[in-house]
Design a protein around this motif. Structure first.
Motif, mmCIF file in Angstrom:
data_model
loop_
_atom_site.group_PDB
_atom_site.id
_atom_site.type_symbol
_atom_site.label_atom_id
_atom_site.label_comp_id
_atom_site.label_asym_id
_atom_site.label_seq_id
_atom_site.Cartn_x
_atom_site.Cartn_y
_atom_site.Cartn_z
ATOM 1 N N ASN A 261 -3.818 -5.418 -9.017
ATOM 2 C CA ASN A 261 -2.988 -5.098 -7.863
ATOM 3 C C ASN A 261 -3.822 -5.188 -6.593
ATOM 4 O OD1 ASN A 261 -1.116 -4.200 -6.068
ATOM 5 N ND2 ASN A 261 -0.983 -2.125 -6.883
ATOM 6 N N SER A 262 -3.472 -6.144 -5.731
ATOM 7 C CA SER A 262 -4.216 -6.310 -4.485
ATOM 8 C C SER A 262 -3.540 -5.592 -3.326
ATOM 9 C CB SER A 262 -4.357 -7.798 -4.153
ATOM 10 O OG SER A 262 -3.073 -8.374 -3.947
ATOM 11 N N LEU A 263 -2.396 -4.984 -3.558
ATOM 12 C CA LEU A 263 -1.678 -4.287 -2.502
ATOM 13 C C LEU A 263 -2.202 -2.870 -2.351
ATOM 14 C CD1 LEU A 263 1.950 -5.387 -3.409
ATOM 15 C CD2 LEU A 263 0.437 -6.396 -1.719
ATOM 16 N N THR A 264 -2.322 -2.443 -1.121
ATOM 17 C CA THR A 264 -2.741 -1.075 -0.860
ATOM 18 C C THR A 264 -1.762 -0.459 0.120
ATOM 19 O OG1 THR A 264 -4.173 -1.808 0.937
ATOM 20 C CG2 THR A 264 -5.198 -1.541 -1.233
#
Length: 133
Positions: free
Chosen positions: A48-51
């Motif tokens: 998961n690259s979303l923050t």
């Protein structure tokens, strides 16, 4: 020569074996082993690259903090009084519009019960509370 190739193929096929195809799911939500759950979550988290965006903390002056605390105290007082009156089976006879700082509070009776509209005049947010009969 053709007959020899045919006999070799027939002889070779008699020594070959087949087995039944079986599928075992990995994901525990689809019937897989429950011990795979932690591994799947770890893998998904790593990919998961979303923050989530960080919220900016707004520094408030002491006057703003005092106003916010005063508004919160008034709302808590109104809530306590309404709850106490409801518990004591008392009817609120005062209908009308009241102003508490930046808050306009409108109280009126309907068929559904007592309706309290609270309007914050600084940002236009409105809350409606209905106390059933």
């Amino acid at each position: 020569m053709r007959i020899f190739c045919f006999l070799v193929l027939v002889a070779a096929s008699s020594f070959s074996y087949a087995q039944q195809f079986s599928y075992k799911p990995i994901n525990p939500f689809f019937g897989g082993d429950t011990f795979n759950y932690q591994q799947l979550i770890t893998s998904a988290t790593a990919q998961n690259s979303l923050t989530a965006p960080l919220e900016e903390v707004k520094e408030q002056s002491e006057l703003e903090q005092f106003g916010k605390q005063l508004s919160q105290d008034l709302l808590n007082t109104i809530n306590s009084q309404l709850a106490q009156q409801r518990l004591d089976n008392l009817n609120i006879t005062e209908e009308g519009t009241f102003t508490f700082g930046n808050l306009n509070v409108e109280v009126f009776e309907t068929f559904d019960g007592l309706v309290i509209n609270i309007l914050d005049t600084t940002n236009g947010e409105e809350t409606q509370i209905i106390v059933p009969n």
